[in-house]
Motif scaffolding. Structure first.
Motif, PDB file in Angstrom:
ATOM      1  N   GLY A   1      -7.941   7.610   9.185  1.00 43.03           N
ATOM      2  CA  GLY A   1      -7.956   6.155   9.090  1.00 43.03           C
ATOM      3  C   GLY A   1      -7.219   5.632   7.879  1.00 43.03           C
ATOM      4  O   GLY A   1      -7.652   4.668   7.244  1.00 43.03           O
ATOM      5  N   ARG A   2      -6.125   6.260   7.536  1.00 43.14           N
ATOM      6  CA  ARG A   2      -5.354   5.848   6.356  1.00 43.14           C
ATOM      7  C   ARG A   2      -3.918   5.544   6.751  1.00 43.14           C
ATOM      8  O   ARG A   2      -3.369   6.164   7.669  1.00 43.14           O
ATOM      9  CB  ARG A   2      -5.337   6.977   5.315  1.00 43.14           C
ATOM     10  N   ILE A   3      -3.326   4.629   6.012  1.00 40.50           N
ATOM     11  CA  ILE A   3      -1.887   4.411   6.130  1.00 40.50           C
ATOM     12  C   ILE A   3      -1.202   5.046   4.920  1.00 40.50           C
ATOM     13  O   ILE A   3      -1.839   5.169   3.858  1.00 40.50           O
ATOM     14  CB  ILE A   3      -1.535   2.907   6.210  1.00 40.50           C
ATOM     15  N   PRO A   4       0.032   5.455   5.032  1.00 42.11           N
ATOM     16  CA  PRO A   4       0.939   5.239   6.155  1.00 42.11           C
ATOM     17  C   PRO A   4       0.836   6.333   7.214  1.00 42.11           C
ATOM     18  O   PRO A   4       0.338   7.425   6.960  1.00 42.11           O
ATOM     19  CB  PRO A   4       2.310   5.321   5.473  1.00 42.11           C
TER      20      PRO A   4
ATOM     21  N   HIS B   1      -7.465  -0.082  10.793  1.00 41.83           N
ATOM     22  CA  HIS B   1      -7.238   1.346  10.524  1.00 41.83           C
ATOM     23  C   HIS B   1      -8.430   2.202  10.965  1.00 41.83           C
ATOM     24  O   HIS B   1      -8.354   3.419  10.955  1.00 41.83           O
ATOM     25  CB  HIS B   1      -6.947   1.569   9.042  1.00 41.83           C
ATOM     26  N   GLN B   2      -9.525   1.543  11.331  1.00 42.93           N
ATOM     27  CA  GLN B   2     -10.690   2.291  11.832  1.00 42.93           C
ATOM     28  C   GLN B   2     -10.845   2.135  13.345  1.00 42.93           C
ATOM     29  O   GLN B   2     -11.820   2.604  13.933  1.00 42.93           O
ATOM     30  CB  GLN B   2     -11.973   1.803  11.125  1.00 42.93           C
TER      31      GLN B   2
ATOM     32  N   TYR C   1       0.836  -1.211   0.000  1.00 42.05           N
ATOM     33  CA  TYR C   1       0.000   0.000   0.000  1.00 42.05           C
ATOM     34  C   TYR C   1       0.876   1.269   0.000  1.00 42.05           C
ATOM     35  O   TYR C   1       2.076   1.200  -0.262  1.00 42.05           O
ATOM     36  CB  TYR C   1      -0.960  -0.039   1.195  1.00 42.05           C
ATOM     37  N   SER C   2       0.237   2.401   0.294  1.00 42.40           N
ATOM     38  CA  SER C   2       0.944   3.691   0.192  1.00 42.40           C
ATOM     39  C   SER C   2       2.141   3.814   1.135  1.00 42.40           C
ATOM     40  O   SER C   2       2.914   4.766   1.036  1.00 42.40           O
ATOM     41  CB  SER C   2      -0.012   4.850   0.491  1.00 42.40           C
TER      42      SER C   2
ATOM     43  N   TRP D   1       1.642  -0.763  -8.326  1.00 41.30           N
ATOM     44  CA  TRP D   1       0.174  -0.760  -8.294  1.00 41.30           C
ATOM     45  C   TRP D   1      -0.433  -1.028  -9.676  1.00 41.30           C
ATOM     46  O   TRP D   1      -1.590  -1.415  -9.779  1.00 41.30           O
ATOM     47  CB  TRP D   1      -0.333   0.588  -7.791  1.00 41.30           C
TER      48      TRP D   1
ATOM     49  N   GLU E   1       0.579  11.124   5.119  1.00 41.20           N
ATOM     50  CA  GLU E   1       0.843  11.442   3.712  1.00 41.20           C
ATOM     51  C   GLU E   1       2.225  10.906   3.302  1.00 41.20           C
ATOM     52  O   GLU E   1       3.280  11.406   3.741  1.00 41.20           O
ATOM     53  CB  GLU E   1       0.745  12.955   3.415  1.00 41.20           C
ATOM     54  N   ALA E   2       2.163   9.926   2.425  1.00 41.62           N
ATOM     55  CA  ALA E   2       3.385   9.212   2.034  1.00 41.62           C
ATOM     56  C   ALA E   2       4.469  10.154   1.510  1.00 41.62           C
ATOM     57  O   ALA E   2       5.649  10.021   1.866  1.00 41.62           O
ATOM     58  CB  ALA E   2       3.042   8.157   0.978  1.00 41.62           C
TER      59      ALA E   2
ATOM     60  N   PHE F   1      -6.018   5.885  -7.506  1.00 43.33           N
ATOM     61  CA  PHE F   1      -7.116   5.614  -6.579  1.00 43.33           C
ATOM     62  C   PHE F   1      -8.453   5.531  -7.325  1.00 43.33           C
ATOM     63  O   PHE F   1      -9.336   4.772  -6.936  1.00 43.33           O
ATOM     64  CB  PHE F   1      -7.162   6.669  -5.464  1.00 43.33           C
TER      65      PHE F   1
ATOM     66  N   ARG G   1     -16.259   4.711  -5.944  1.00 39.85           N
ATOM     67  CA  ARG G   1     -16.362   5.927  -5.128  1.00 39.85           C
ATOM     68  C   ARG G   1     -16.711   7.141  -5.976  1.00 39.85           C
ATOM     69  O   ARG G   1     -16.932   8.230  -5.454  1.00 39.85           O
ATOM     70  CB  ARG G   1     -15.040   6.195  -4.383  1.00 39.85           C
TER      71      ARG G   1
ATOM     72  N   GLN H   1      -0.833   9.259  -8.450  1.00 41.53           N
ATOM     73  CA  GLN H   1      -1.369   8.476  -7.327  1.00 41.53           C
ATOM     74  C   GLN H   1      -2.881   8.689  -7.205  1.00 41.53           C
ATOM     75  O   GLN H   1      -3.643   7.743  -6.991  1.00 41.53           O
ATOM     76  CB  GLN H   1      -0.663   8.857  -6.023  1.00 41.53           C
TER      77      GLN H   1
HETATM   78  N1  LIG Z   1      -2.644  10.533   0.116  1.00 42.59           N
HETATM   79  C1  LIG Z   1      -2.446   9.498   1.101  1.00 42.59           C
HETATM   80  C2  LIG Z   1      -3.308   8.296   0.744  1.00 42.59           C
HETATM   81  C3  LIG Z   1      -3.366   7.326   1.879  1.00 42.59           C
HETATM   82  C4  LIG Z   1      -4.330   6.199   1.567  1.00 42.59           C
HETATM   83  O1  LIG Z   1      -5.405   6.400   0.973  1.00 42.59           O
HETATM   84  N2  LIG Z   1      -3.961   4.995   2.008  1.00 42.59           N
HETATM   85  C5  LIG Z   1      -4.779   3.836   1.732  1.00 42.59           C
HETATM   86  C6  LIG Z   1      -3.905   2.650   1.420  1.00 42.59           C
HETATM   87  S1  LIG Z   1      -3.006   2.880  -0.087  1.00 42.59           S
HETATM   88  C7  LIG Z   1      -5.617   3.499   2.927  1.00 42.59           C
HETATM   89  O2  LIG Z   1      -5.163   3.616   4.037  1.00 42.59           O
HETATM   90  N3  LIG Z   1      -6.852   3.088   2.685  1.00 42.59           N
HETATM   91  C8  LIG Z   1      -7.748   2.683   3.704  1.00 42.59           C
HETATM   92  C9  LIG Z   1      -9.160   3.039   3.355  1.00 42.59           C
HETATM   93  O3  LIG Z   1      -9.395   3.661   2.312  1.00 42.59           O
HETATM   94  O4  LIG Z   1     -10.041   2.712   4.145  1.00 42.59           O
HETATM   95  C10 LIG Z   1      -0.959   9.125   1.166  1.00 42.59           C
HETATM   96  O5  LIG Z   1      -0.282   9.200   0.144  1.00 42.59           O
HETATM   97  O6  LIG Z   1      -0.479   8.767   2.247  1.00 42.59           O
END
Ligand SMILES: N[C@@H](CCC(=O)N[C@@H](CS)C(=O)NCC(=O)O)C(=O)O
Length: 212
Positions: A50-53, A38-39, A10-11, A171, A64-65, A109, A116, A105
């Motif tokens: 709720g996003r990684i990283p 993540h939630q 993932y990111s 990806w 934000e990666a 998505f 979405r 990127q």
């Molecule tokens: N712009 C953010 C995007 C982060 C992102 O969307 N991460 C995804 C994984 S690639 C995630 O955590 N998704 C979980 C979800 O959508 O619930 C970054 O580059 O860090």
């Protein structure tokens, strides 16, 4: 020591590669997206989106990666992953890293999550098809840029933009025209995967070849 909250492929991949290129101490903390970790409350306290990283650096929880990559490169100038502040070379790294994160990127998505952006099945398929066409054009744009210089995206030196692009190429593995099929882009990505630190990141995440 840094802690990188990640999920394989993932990111978090780009920051993971940057940590290994720098060679500093860090730990990878897995976040199980399928189980919804993540939630959970503890992760949302780190990143309310709720996003990684997420990179934990002392009291700083950075998201934000691309920002994580730049922050790490700034803190470890000896690794040479960003040129000096104010230089034209550094501006070029900004240019390509921002292009990768806010254009390529973002389009990826749309390809991964077309539902979405539309409701009915035909519209969803249309969003995905358009995203793939646009991504192919972006790969061509990157390949055309590589003609002008290289061997890395921003010229003669490896920078944070390179692992970021490799992550995005990974990806695109299942696209009709993956990055390896794009002239110049394929050989460039191959050079990156031959760097031991980069190969180690893929292997540590348990990702089987091909990597782009
Ligand atoms: N712009 C953010 C995007 C982060 C992102 O969307 N991460 C995804 C994984 S690639 C995630 O955590 N998704 C979980 C979800 O959508 O619930 C970054 O580059 O860090």
């Amino acid at each position: 020591m840094y802690s990188l909250y990640y999920a394989p492929g993932y990111s978090s991949m780009a920051p993971h590669m940057v940590l290994r290129l720098i060679g500093c101490p860090f730990e990878c903390v897995p976040v199980d997206l399928a189980r919804g970790e993540h939630q959970g409350a503890s992760f949302l306290a780190l990143n309310p989106l709720g996003r990684i990283p997420v990179l934990q650096d002392g009291t700083l929880a950075l998201t934000e990666a691309a920002a994580i990559c730049l922050h790490l490169a700034d803190k470890h100038p000896g690794a040479g992953l960003v040129p000096p502040i104010g230089s034209a070379q550094r501006a070029d790294v900004y240019r390509w890293l921002f292009y990768l994160s806010n254009t390529l990127q973002a389009e990826m998505f749309c390809w991964f999550y077309p539902d979405r952006h539309a409701d009915d099945a035909a519209a969803v398929a249309g969003v995905k098809a358009h995203a793939e066409t646009r991504i192919a054009g972006m790969f061509d744009h990157l390949a055309a840029h590589l003609v002008q210089g290289g061997p890395y995206l921003c010229g003669k030196d490896l920078s944070v933009a390179d692992p970021f692009l490799l992550m995005l190429a990974y990806w695109a593995l299942d696209m009709q025209r993956p990055a390896r099929a794009v002239p110049r882009l394929g050989p460039y990505l191959e050079r990156l995967t031959q760097l031991p630190a980069i190969a180690a990141a893929f292997e540590a995440e348990g990702l089987a070849r091909p990597w782009f």
